[in-house]
Structure formats: C-alpha cells, structure tokens
Design a protein around this motif. Structure first.
Motif, mmCIF file in Angstrom:
data_model
loop_
_atom_site.group_PDB
_atom_site.id
_atom_site.type_symbol
_atom_site.label_atom_id
_atom_site.label_comp_id
_atom_site.label_asym_id
_atom_site.label_seq_id
_atom_site.Cartn_x
_atom_site.Cartn_y
_atom_site.Cartn_z
ATOM 1 N N THR A 189 16.842 -76.867 1.334
ATOM 2 C CA THR A 189 17.121 -78.509 1.135
ATOM 3 C C THR A 189 18.507 -78.439 0.662
ATOM 4 O OG1 THR A 189 14.843 -78.996 0.962
ATOM 5 C CG2 THR A 189 16.457 -80.508 0.183
ATOM 6 N N PHE A 190 18.931 -77.677 -0.290
ATOM 7 C CA PHE A 190 20.425 -77.654 -0.877
ATOM 8 C C PHE A 190 21.233 -77.225 0.208
ATOM 9 C CE2 PHE A 190 23.864 -75.159 -2.877
ATOM 10 C CZ PHE A 190 24.517 -76.172 -3.598
ATOM 11 N N ASN A 191 20.979 -76.380 1.041
ATOM 12 C CA ASN A 191 22.030 -75.916 2.223
ATOM 13 C C ASN A 191 22.343 -77.270 2.888
ATOM 14 O OD1 ASN A 191 22.339 -73.426 1.158
ATOM 15 N ND2 ASN A 191 20.583 -72.284 2.338
ATOM 16 N N LEU A 192 21.249 -77.841 3.512
ATOM 17 C CA LEU A 192 21.171 -79.095 4.249
ATOM 18 C C LEU A 192 21.841 -79.923 3.731
ATOM 19 C CD1 LEU A 192 17.522 -79.417 5.734
ATOM 20 C CD2 LEU A 192 19.681 -78.567 7.027
ATOM 21 N N LEU A 193 22.030 -80.377 2.197
ATOM 22 C CA LEU A 193 22.756 -81.518 1.771
ATOM 23 C C LEU A 193 24.270 -80.852 1.766
ATOM 24 C CD1 LEU A 193 20.380 -82.116 -1.196
ATOM 25 C CD2 LEU A 193 20.961 -83.725 0.905
ATOM 26 N N ASN A 194 24.411 -79.405 1.352
ATOM 27 C CA ASN A 194 25.829 -78.908 1.617
ATOM 28 C C ASN A 194 26.515 -79.054 3.010
ATOM 29 O OD1 ASN A 194 26.259 -78.365 -1.081
ATOM 30 N ND2 ASN A 194 26.179 -76.282 -0.702
ATOM 31 N N PHE A 195 25.670 -78.986 4.103
ATOM 32 C CA PHE A 195 26.211 -79.077 5.400
ATOM 33 C C PHE A 195 26.554 -80.706 5.626
ATOM 34 C CE2 PHE A 195 23.879 -74.947 6.536
ATOM 35 C CZ PHE A 195 24.876 -74.334 6.247
ATOM 36 N N GLY A 196 26.108 -81.476 4.676
ATOM 37 C CA GLY A 196 26.564 -82.719 4.911
ATOM 38 C C GLY A 196 25.102 -84.055 5.413
ATOM 39 N N TYR A 197 24.212 -83.142 5.364
ATOM 40 C CA TYR A 197 22.944 -84.314 5.910
ATOM 41 C C TYR A 197 22.661 -85.278 5.201
ATOM 42 C CZ TYR A 197 22.195 -80.768 9.669
ATOM 43 O OH TYR A 197 22.292 -79.885 10.961
ATOM 44 N N ASP A 198 22.230 -86.233 5.412
ATOM 45 C CA ASP A 198 21.709 -87.296 4.530
ATOM 46 C C ASP A 198 20.574 -86.656 3.889
ATOM 47 O OD1 ASP A 198 21.587 -90.363 3.869
ATOM 48 O OD2 ASP A 198 19.651 -90.004 4.523
ATOM 49 N N MET A 199 20.535 -87.347 2.422
ATOM 50 C CA MET A 199 19.508 -87.106 1.625
ATOM 51 C C MET A 199 18.110 -87.327 2.127
ATOM 52 S SD MET A 199 17.997 -85.831 -1.433
ATOM 53 C CE MET A 199 19.682 -85.950 -2.429
ATOM 54 N N ARG A 200 17.850 -88.431 2.681
ATOM 55 C CA ARG A 200 16.596 -88.568 3.148
ATOM 56 C C ARG A 200 16.143 -87.750 4.291
ATOM 57 N NH1 ARG A 200 17.344 -94.856 5.072
ATOM 58 N NH2 ARG A 200 19.235 -93.687 5.925
ATOM 59 N N LEU A 201 17.130 -87.278 5.183
ATOM 60 C CA LEU A 201 16.781 -86.505 6.137
ATOM 61 C C LEU A 201 16.455 -84.999 5.541
ATOM 62 C CD1 LEU A 201 16.742 -85.856 9.328
ATOM 63 C CD2 LEU A 201 19.253 -85.110 9.281
ATOM 64 N N ALA A 202 17.040 -84.581 4.669
ATOM 65 C CA ALA A 202 16.922 -83.352 3.989
ATOM 66 C C ALA A 202 15.572 -83.345 3.044
ATOM 67 C CB ALA A 202 17.698 -83.018 2.995
ATOM 68 N N ILE A 203 15.107 -84.139 2.651
ATOM 69 C CA ILE A 203 13.841 -84.287 2.025
ATOM 70 C C ILE A 203 12.577 -84.432 3.009
ATOM 71 C CG2 ILE A 203 12.376 -86.003 0.567
ATOM 72 C CD1 ILE A 203 14.207 -84.550 -1.025
ATOM 73 N N LEU A 204 12.994 -85.295 4.213
ATOM 74 C CA LEU A 204 11.752 -85.141 4.908
ATOM 75 C C LEU A 204 11.692 -83.864 5.869
ATOM 76 C CD1 LEU A 204 12.763 -88.757 6.838
ATOM 77 C CD2 LEU A 204 10.704 -88.336 5.281
ATOM 78 N N GLN A 205 12.640 -83.407 5.886
ATOM 79 C CA GLN A 205 12.646 -81.996 6.631
ATOM 80 C C GLN A 205 11.990 -80.853 5.688
ATOM 81 O OE1 GLN A 205 13.151 -80.937 9.461
ATOM 82 N NE2 GLN A 205 13.020 -78.770 9.547
ATOM 83 N N MET A 206 12.012 -81.063 4.399
ATOM 84 C CA MET A 206 11.268 -80.560 3.331
ATOM 85 C C MET A 206 9.834 -80.715 3.261
ATOM 86 S SD MET A 206 12.348 -79.784 -0.785
ATOM 87 C CE MET A 206 11.352 -78.719 -1.698
ATOM 88 N N VAL A 207 9.623 -82.063 3.565
ATOM 89 C CA VAL A 207 8.080 -82.434 3.645
ATOM 90 C C VAL A 207 7.456 -81.896 5.112
ATOM 91 C CG1 VAL A 207 6.750 -84.661 3.975
ATOM 92 C CG2 VAL A 207 8.713 -84.617 2.397
ATOM 93 N N ASP A 208 8.363 -81.894 5.853
ATOM 94 C CA ASP A 208 7.840 -81.424 7.121
ATOM 95 C C ASP A 208 7.398 -79.670 7.113
ATOM 96 O OD1 ASP A 208 7.184 -81.597 9.964
ATOM 97 O OD2 ASP A 208 8.755 -80.218 10.417
ATOM 98 N N ARG A 209 8.160 -79.151 6.122
ATOM 99 C CA ARG A 209 7.893 -77.586 6.066
ATOM 100 C C ARG A 209 6.739 -77.470 4.763
ATOM 101 N NH1 ARG A 209 13.597 -77.473 5.471
ATOM 102 N NH2 ARG A 209 13.365 -77.344 3.012
#
Length: 321
Positions: A189-209
C-alpha cells in the motif's frame, strides 16, 4: 481390494464434510455481505476509470506472459485470486500443472490396483479437492493472522500520526516493523501511494488482498476521514478497541461450541468405527454392505445424511461476530 478402496473413499469424504463444516476459524473469515462492504463499493464507484486502469496494468506487470493469458478466463482468474489470498509463493501455471500431473498419477495407480470405476473417479477428484482445501486453509490462516496483527498495527499507525507524521509514513512504519502478512500488505500500500495512486484506490486494493471484516472497518475509517475530515487517530483508536473485543468474543464462542463440535465428530465417524469393528468380528456380514446393491444404496443415503447433518450443525454453532 475394491471393497477396501470404496470404504477408504467414503471415509475420506466423511472427514472432508465434517472438517469443512465444523472446523470453524476463530477469525479470518472472508467478509461477503455487510454494510461496510456496501460503503466501500460506493467509494470505489467514485474512483475514475483512468486510475482503475493504471492499477490493473500494475497488477498485470507482476504476472508472467502465460498467466496474463490465463487470467482472461474467469475460472483461472479466480484461482489466481485464491493463490494471492493464500500468500503462496507459486505461479498459477505451476500449481495447475502439478495438480493435473498428480491427479493422473493417482488415477493410474487406482486402475493398476483394480479399484472400482467410481473409486477411481473419486480419487481423481480428491486430488483437486485436497488442493482446494489446502489453499482455503492457507487463506483462512493468513487472514486470521492478519486480523490478529491488525490491532497492533493500528496502535503503531496511531502513534506515528500523533507524532505529526503523515499516514503514508505510518503505513511505511507498519510495513517495516511488523512481520508478514500485515507487513507486506502495508508495504504494498505504501508503494502504491509512493507511485502517486489515490489513497482510496490504494486502500481498496488492500481490502481486495485481505477481505476481512477487520480490514473493512479500518479502510472505512480511513476513507471516511479522507472524504469528510475528522480525527483519524481517535477513529483508529475506537476501531482498535472494537477489533480486540470482537476477537475476544470469537474466541469465547469457539470455546463454548467446542463440545458441540466434538459431539459432531463422534456422531459422524461412529458409523465408520462400527463398520471397522464388524469387519473384524464378522467379515462376511460387513462385506455385504459394500458388495450388495442394497448396501451401496444405504451407504449413499447415509453419506448424504452425514453431509446434511454436518452442515446443519455448522449453521447452529456458526455465530457471526
């Protein structure tokens, strides 16, 4: 040899039924239908298509070219998802390949030893059932471990936020300091945020995992704070207390239902124990049960009844927390 093979096949399916129906996890069950799930789906609809497309490309980059072609089929996509949820460090192609090879080897051995055709078919299917059970067990263990670690992770996030650091840094601290599976999930999730992804998108991806109720509660708190504002530290503190109380209640329920589960094991396995005793006392009488057509019919009805009984007991003792 054929009678013994049939008996062992029936015994396997009996143990399979009760293990799947009665071995309830303390936590770690995948969240399906809940109010939190509905809220997250609404939040996902607010994310633009471009961000979702970029995330899908990021997901495909981690696969081999062969896997990218296979996941286009929904069945293989679901299997790939299960492997990821289980945290197995194996490719989709390898696990499918070894499963197919093993099933044909077992089938060949069954034919070579002169088993009945339905025993051979059962053994062929058993390989796939065992692989499925293994993956499901790994998923349950991983999600259960994640739920156990999450309250401690929330405490760490809370301390980092109280120190004046952004939530991105809090995710990094959890990823660096805590063991897997929670560590690797927060790192991703931290890497996704570092790549510039939106917080909601990164969190939802974490929920999916990690699709657990505990994770849904945490993600809802973060997304809600992102959209409406508020004190995230205070919200996480409340979520942490609720998760600890939920886990404690789940443990208590499992302890109180232990007697019912033990009784179920005894009731389901007692017919097989009785048959084994009959084989030693009067082998001729015992062989009639699996050689006479009426005996086969009775055994079939008994297996269906055992399955229904095990599932019924599960509904009684499976209390949702």
């Amino acid at each position: 040899m054929g009678d013994l093979g049939l008996f062992l096949a029936l015994l396997f399916f009996a143990v399979l039924f009760i293990s799947q129906a009665l071995l309830l996890p303390v936590a770690g069950q995948k969240a399906k239908h809940s109010e939190l799930t509905k809220r997250l789906k609404k939040a996902q609809k607010k994310i633009d298509e471009e961000s979702l497309s970029l995330l899908h490309e990021y997901y495909l980059k981690e696969m081999t070219p062969f896997e990218r072609q296979m996941v286009k089929i929904s069945l293989f996509a679901n299997i790939k998802k299960m492997i990821e949820l289980a945290g197995l460090n194996v490719t989709l192609g390898k696990i499918l390949g070894w499963t197919v090879i093993t099933s044909f080897v077992v089938t060949g051995l069954s034919i070579f030893t002169g088993q009945f055709w339905y025993v051979t078919l059962a053994l062929f299917l058993c390989v796939y059932v065992l692989v499925y059970m293994f993956i499901q067990k790994k998923i349950t263990y991983r999600l259960q471990k994640f739920e156990e670690q999450l309250p401690e992770g929330l405490d760490m996030i809370k301390r980092v936020l109280q120190a004046g650091q952004p939530i991105n840094q809090a995710f990094k601290e959890v990823g660096d300091e805590m063991p897997d599976p929670i560590g690797i999930e927060f790192k991703k999730t931290f890497n996704l945020l570092n790549f510039g992804y939106d917080m909601r998108l990164a969190i939802l991806q974490m929920v999916d995992r990690t699709p657990t109720i505990s994770m849904l509660a945490f993600s809802s708190a973060v997304i809600l704070q992102k959209e409406t504002g508020g004190n995230l530290t205070e919200n996480l503190d409340k979520v942490g207390k609720v998760l600890r109380a939920r886990f404690k209640l789940s443990r208590k329920i499992r302890t109180l239902s232990a007697e019912a589960r033990l009784s179920s094991w005894i009731l389901v396995l007692s017919p097989f124990a009785l048959y084994i005793m009959t084989m030693f006392i009067n082998p001729t009488h015992a062989s009639l049960l699996i050689s006479d057509p009426r005996g086969i019919k009775a055994v079939s009805i008994g297996m269906v009844s055992l399955a229904i009984g095990a599932l019924w007991i599960r509904r009684i003792i499976n209390i949702k927390v």
